[in-house]
Design a protein around this motif. Structure first.
Motif, PDB file in Angstrom:
ATOM      1  N   ARG A 228      22.655  10.408   1.525  1.00 31.74           N
ATOM      2  CA  ARG A 228      22.633   8.791   1.022  1.00 31.74           C
ATOM      3  C   ARG A 228      23.584   8.901   0.054  1.00 31.74           C
ATOM      4  NH1 ARG A 228      16.495   9.658  -0.865  1.00 31.74           N
ATOM      5  NH2 ARG A 228      16.737  10.764  -2.610  1.00 31.74           N
ATOM      6  N   GLY A 229      23.517   7.399  -0.536  1.00 28.54           N
ATOM      7  CA  GLY A 229      24.396   7.114  -1.363  1.00 28.54           C
ATOM      8  C   GLY A 229      23.915   7.565  -2.643  1.00 28.54           C
ATOM      9  N   GLU A 230      24.859   7.598  -3.658  1.00 29.47           N
ATOM     10  CA  GLU A 230      24.647   8.091  -4.975  1.00 29.47           C
ATOM     11  C   GLU A 230      23.517   7.104  -5.812  1.00 29.47           C
ATOM     12  OE1 GLU A 230      28.904   7.482  -7.436  1.00 29.47           O
ATOM     13  OE2 GLU A 230      28.357   9.537  -7.127  1.00 29.47           O
ATOM     14  N   ASP A 231      23.689   5.876  -5.493  1.00 30.21           N
ATOM     15  CA  ASP A 231      22.602   5.004  -6.109  1.00 30.21           C
ATOM     16  C   ASP A 231      21.058   5.489  -6.186  1.00 30.21           C
ATOM     17  OD1 ASP A 231      22.966   4.655  -3.536  1.00 30.21           O
ATOM     18  OD2 ASP A 231      22.035   2.426  -3.631  1.00 30.21           O
ATOM     19  N   LEU A 232      20.926   6.350  -5.219  1.00 32.13           N
ATOM     20  CA  LEU A 232      19.746   7.096  -5.132  1.00 32.13           C
ATOM     21  C   LEU A 232      19.615   8.387  -5.659  1.00 32.13           C
ATOM     22  CD1 LEU A 232      18.984   5.787  -1.602  1.00 32.13           C
ATOM     23  CD2 LEU A 232      17.589   4.988  -3.797  1.00 32.13           C
ATOM     24  N   PHE A 233      20.487   8.697  -6.358  1.00 30.21           N
ATOM     25  CA  PHE A 233      20.633  10.258  -7.094  1.00 30.21           C
ATOM     26  C   PHE A 233      19.353  10.154  -8.066  1.00 30.21           C
ATOM     27  CE2 PHE A 233      21.764  13.377  -9.966  1.00 30.21           C
ATOM     28  CZ  PHE A 233      22.405  14.288  -9.262  1.00 30.21           C
ATOM     29  N   ASP A 234      19.128   9.442  -8.927  1.00 26.86           N
ATOM     30  CA  ASP A 234      18.004   9.566  -9.845  1.00 26.86           C
ATOM     31  C   ASP A 234      16.845   9.365  -9.273  1.00 26.86           C
ATOM     32  OD1 ASP A 234      19.546   9.690 -11.849  1.00 26.86           O
ATOM     33  OD2 ASP A 234      19.680   7.576 -12.531  1.00 26.86           O
ATOM     34  N   ALA A 235      16.551   8.713  -8.151  1.00 31.38           N
ATOM     35  CA  ALA A 235      15.219   8.619  -7.126  1.00 31.38           C
ATOM     36  C   ALA A 235      14.772  10.020  -6.652  1.00 31.38           C
ATOM     37  CB  ALA A 235      15.280   7.821  -6.275  1.00 31.38           C
ATOM     38  N   THR A 236      15.977  10.836  -6.538  1.00 32.59           N
ATOM     39  CA  THR A 236      15.461  12.288  -5.822  1.00 32.59           C
ATOM     40  C   THR A 236      14.594  12.923  -6.925  1.00 32.59           C
ATOM     41  OG1 THR A 236      17.598  12.102  -4.552  1.00 32.59           O
ATOM     42  CG2 THR A 236      16.787  14.265  -5.084  1.00 32.59           C
ATOM     43  N   HIS A 237      14.772  12.774  -8.333  1.00 35.66           N
ATOM     44  CA  HIS A 237      14.004  13.697  -9.139  1.00 35.66           C
ATOM     45  C   HIS A 237      12.418  13.340  -8.592  1.00 35.66           C
ATOM     46  CE1 HIS A 237      16.833  15.135 -11.870  1.00 35.66           C
ATOM     47  NE2 HIS A 237      17.461  13.838 -11.963  1.00 35.66           N
ATOM     48  N   ILE A 238      12.301  11.895  -8.569  1.00 33.71           N
ATOM     49  CA  ILE A 238      10.752  11.646  -8.171  1.00 33.71           C
ATOM     50  C   ILE A 238      10.218  12.104  -6.710  1.00 33.71           C
ATOM     51  CG2 ILE A 238       9.507   9.491  -7.572  1.00 33.71           C
ATOM     52  CD1 ILE A 238      11.405   7.942  -9.393  1.00 33.71           C
ATOM     53  N   HIS A 239      11.336  12.018  -5.866  1.00 35.49           N
ATOM     54  CA  HIS A 239      10.861  12.807  -4.586  1.00 35.49           C
ATOM     55  C   HIS A 239      10.737  14.272  -4.699  1.00 35.49           C
ATOM     56  CE1 HIS A 239      13.524   9.225  -2.903  1.00 35.49           C
ATOM     57  NE2 HIS A 239      12.655   8.812  -3.572  1.00 35.49           N
ATOM     58  N   ARG A 240      11.519  14.903  -5.401  1.00 38.24           N
ATOM     59  CA  ARG A 240      11.112  16.522  -5.614  1.00 38.24           C
ATOM     60  C   ARG A 240       9.947  16.767  -6.067  1.00 38.24           C
ATOM     61  NH1 ARG A 240      10.192  20.616  -4.602  1.00 38.24           N
ATOM     62  NH2 ARG A 240      10.655  22.620  -5.501  1.00 38.24           N
ATOM     63  N   LEU A 241       9.607  15.807  -6.863  1.00 39.96           N
ATOM     64  CA  LEU A 241       8.225  16.097  -7.576  1.00 39.96           C
ATOM     65  C   LEU A 241       7.055  15.791  -6.634  1.00 39.96           C
ATOM     66  CD1 LEU A 241       6.363  16.414 -10.109  1.00 39.96           C
ATOM     67  CD2 LEU A 241       6.709  14.148 -10.812  1.00 39.96           C
ATOM     68  N   LEU A 242       7.323  14.729  -5.924  1.00 39.41           N
ATOM     69  CA  LEU A 242       6.156  14.285  -4.824  1.00 39.41           C
ATOM     70  C   LEU A 242       6.157  15.520  -3.809  1.00 39.41           C
ATOM     71  CD1 LEU A 242       6.668  10.448  -4.351  1.00 39.41           C
ATOM     72  CD2 LEU A 242       4.909  11.803  -5.341  1.00 39.41           C
ATOM     73  N   GLN A 243       7.188  16.014  -3.521  1.00 40.81           N
ATOM     74  CA  GLN A 243       7.129  16.930  -2.351  1.00 40.81           C
ATOM     75  C   GLN A 243       6.464  18.258  -3.117  1.00 40.81           C
ATOM     76  OE1 GLN A 243      11.557  18.099  -2.143  1.00 40.81           O
ATOM     77  NE2 GLN A 243      11.718  16.338  -0.571  1.00 40.81           N
ATOM     78  N   LYS A 244       6.663  18.531  -4.241  1.00 44.80           N
ATOM     79  CA  LYS A 244       5.923  19.754  -4.865  1.00 44.80           C
ATOM     80  C   LYS A 244       4.572  19.454  -4.875  1.00 44.80           C
ATOM     81  CE  LYS A 244       5.413  23.253  -7.073  1.00 44.80           C
ATOM     82  NZ  LYS A 244       5.696  24.373  -7.723  1.00 44.80           N
TER      83      LYS A 244
ATOM     84  N   GLY B 151       0.871  -1.319   0.059  1.00 44.47           N
ATOM     85  CA  GLY B 151       0.020  -0.040  -0.179  1.00 44.47           C
ATOM     86  C   GLY B 151       0.759   1.286  -0.066  1.00 44.47           C
ATOM     87  N   THR B 152       2.044   1.247  -0.156  1.00 44.89           N
ATOM     88  CA  THR B 152       3.072   2.560  -0.407  1.00 44.89           C
ATOM     89  C   THR B 152       4.001   1.858  -1.061  1.00 44.89           C
ATOM     90  OG1 THR B 152       4.091   4.183   0.897  1.00 44.89           O
ATOM     91  CG2 THR B 152       4.120   2.018   2.113  1.00 44.89           C
ATOM     92  N   SER B 153       5.271   2.721  -1.140  1.00 50.89           N
ATOM     93  CA  SER B 153       6.501   2.548  -1.903  1.00 50.89           C
ATOM     94  C   SER B 153       7.439   3.242  -1.053  1.00 50.89           C
ATOM     95  CB  SER B 153       6.317   3.023  -3.265  1.00 50.89           C
ATOM     96  OG  SER B 153       6.062   4.341  -3.387  1.00 50.89           O
ATOM     97  N   TYR B 154       8.664   2.875  -1.660  1.00 54.26           N
ATOM     98  CA  TYR B 154       9.761   3.528  -1.083  1.00 54.26           C
ATOM     99  C   TYR B 154       9.860   5.097  -1.206  1.00 54.26           C
ATOM    100  CZ  TYR B 154      14.471   5.690  -1.300  1.00 54.26           C
ATOM    101  OH  TYR B 154      15.370   6.680  -1.041  1.00 54.26           O
ATOM    102  N   HIS B 155       9.362   5.397  -2.471  1.00 58.05           N
ATOM    103  CA  HIS B 155       9.501   6.849  -2.997  1.00 58.05           C
ATOM    104  C   HIS B 155       8.551   7.767  -2.091  1.00 58.05           C
ATOM    105  CE1 HIS B 155      12.005   5.878  -6.293  1.00 58.05           C
ATOM    106  NE2 HIS B 155      11.204   5.046  -6.818  1.00 58.05           N
ATOM    107  N   LEU B 156       7.227   7.081  -1.983  1.00 60.47           N
ATOM    108  CA  LEU B 156       6.146   7.942  -1.207  1.00 60.47           C
ATOM    109  C   LEU B 156       6.512   7.963   0.350  1.00 60.47           C
ATOM    110  CD1 LEU B 156       3.529   9.296  -1.586  1.00 60.47           C
ATOM    111  CD2 LEU B 156       2.282   7.259  -0.930  1.00 60.47           C
ATOM    112  N   ALA B 157       6.913   6.795   0.758  1.00 63.81           N
ATOM    113  CA  ALA B 157       7.186   6.784   2.560  1.00 63.81           C
ATOM    114  C   ALA B 157       8.377   7.739   2.500  1.00 63.81           C
ATOM    115  CB  ALA B 157       7.453   5.316   2.848  1.00 63.81           C
ATOM    116  N   VAL B 158       9.586   7.510   1.689  1.00 66.42           N
ATOM    117  CA  VAL B 158      10.670   8.466   2.190  1.00 66.42           C
ATOM    118  C   VAL B 158      10.200   9.713   2.066  1.00 66.42           C
ATOM    119  CG1 VAL B 158      11.823   8.463  -0.123  1.00 66.42           C
ATOM    120  CG2 VAL B 158      13.252   8.018   1.990  1.00 66.42           C
TER     121      VAL B 158
END
Ligand code: GLU
Length: 297
Positions: A221-237, A200-207
């Motif tokens: 955090r590690g740079e393996d999550l660099f690309d995921a940050t685009h998603i997180h920034r969008l969710l924040q907005k 019912g959730t995902s890493y992206h949403l929860a984090v």
């Protein structure tokens, strides 16, 4: 965006391990880096247990995380947040995105997605990323098709309509302390899963929700999550949350040049401790590992 004055602000940062394995030297580096960032600025260090994936996480690993961090001399704020106790917050965020009509139910199985991707890409010079991008099969289902599937009991995940969401958000940027300002792009992302069928959730949403709820000002955090940050920034907005800064550090690697993974024993903190490595040597080992990696590349 100028970021030269960041050292003078009080930093609230965090270490957010998943108790799905043992911590290794790479985790120690991430945790110690965050801890020093907080200490140096007289800020706060937060430990968050990211245990939404109940099938992979367990209490023993969680206990060992506490032990390892204590051994490293790290102190964290209490009480510790556990994502497994935050379902209500993730549900509220999901409802918000649904109201904005930016998410849709996806009934596809993993196999169907793989099949669909291989059917649609036939050119020999395929973009490697396209293998991982959801082809959008369920995005265009009609209301009646959707209703039929739901009535027949087909399980579904929720996906973010990424392009629509980005259009809704407008031009957005985020700041990485090592790489500078980044613009959120829709290329090579696709409609990511925002709530999984099983949890019912995902890493992206929860984090994203939890970093905001805990007032994190620098996400380290590690740079393996660099690309995921685009998603997180969008969710924040989309969700009207505050924007922190990020620090993505280079990854530590093993002797074969492969990034350290939780399943490999040799570099776990436990193993190093048993071998007689002292906590004071851990930081030196991590720095040495990074220096060796960068000399090789
Ligand atoms: N829970 C993630 C992990 O253990 C880290 C997520 C993050 O730092 O954003 O790999």
């Amino acid at each position: 965006m100028n970021n030269n004055n960041h050292s003078s602000k009080k930093v609230v940062t965090r270490f957010a391990p998943s108790p799905s394995g043992r911590l290794h030297l790479g985790h120690a580096y991430t945790a110690l880096f965050a801890w020093q960032l907080a200490k140096r600025s007289n800020g706060k260090f937060i430990l968050r247990i990211e245990d939404i994936d109940i099938g992979r996480c367990n209490a023993q690993f969680e206990k060992e995380i506490f032990e390892d961090l204590e051994w490293l001399g790290i102190e964290w704020e209490e009480p510790v947040m556990r994502q497994s106790e935050r379902a209500h917050a993730y549900k509220d965020a999901l409802d918000n995105l649904l109201e904005k009509q930016l998410i849709y139910q996806c009934f596809c199985t993993r196999m169907e997605i793989t099949q669909e991707i291989s059917n649609s890409i036939s050119a020999p010079h395929k973009n490697h990323n396209q293998y991982k991008i959801y082809p959008g099969t369920c995005r265009n289902l009609s209301i009646s098709q959707r209703r039929r599937k739901i009535l027949s009991g087909s399980p579904f995940a929720w996906r973010l309509n990424f392009k629509k969401a980005l259009k809704h958000a407008g031009d957005i940027y985020w700041f990485d302390r090592l790489k500078g300002s980044q613009k959120v792009q829709s290329e090579n992302v696709g409609d990511i899963v925002i709530a999984r069928k099983d949890i019912g959730t995902s890493y992206h949403l929860a984090v994203t929700i939890d970093d905001a709820a805990q007032g994190i000002s620098v996400i380290n955090r590690g740079e393996d999550l660099f690309d995921a940050t685009h998603i997180h920034r969008l969710l924040q907005k989309l969700l009207g949350l505050k924007t922190p800064e990020w620090h993505h550090s280079p990854l530590l690697k093993d002797e074969f040049g492969k990034r350290l993974a939780k399943r490999e024993g040799a570099h776990t903190l436990r193993e190093l401790r048993l071998k007689g490595v002292t906590k004071n040597e851990i930081w030196r080992l991590a720095i040495q590992n990074l220096a060796t990696n960068s000399a090789k590349t």
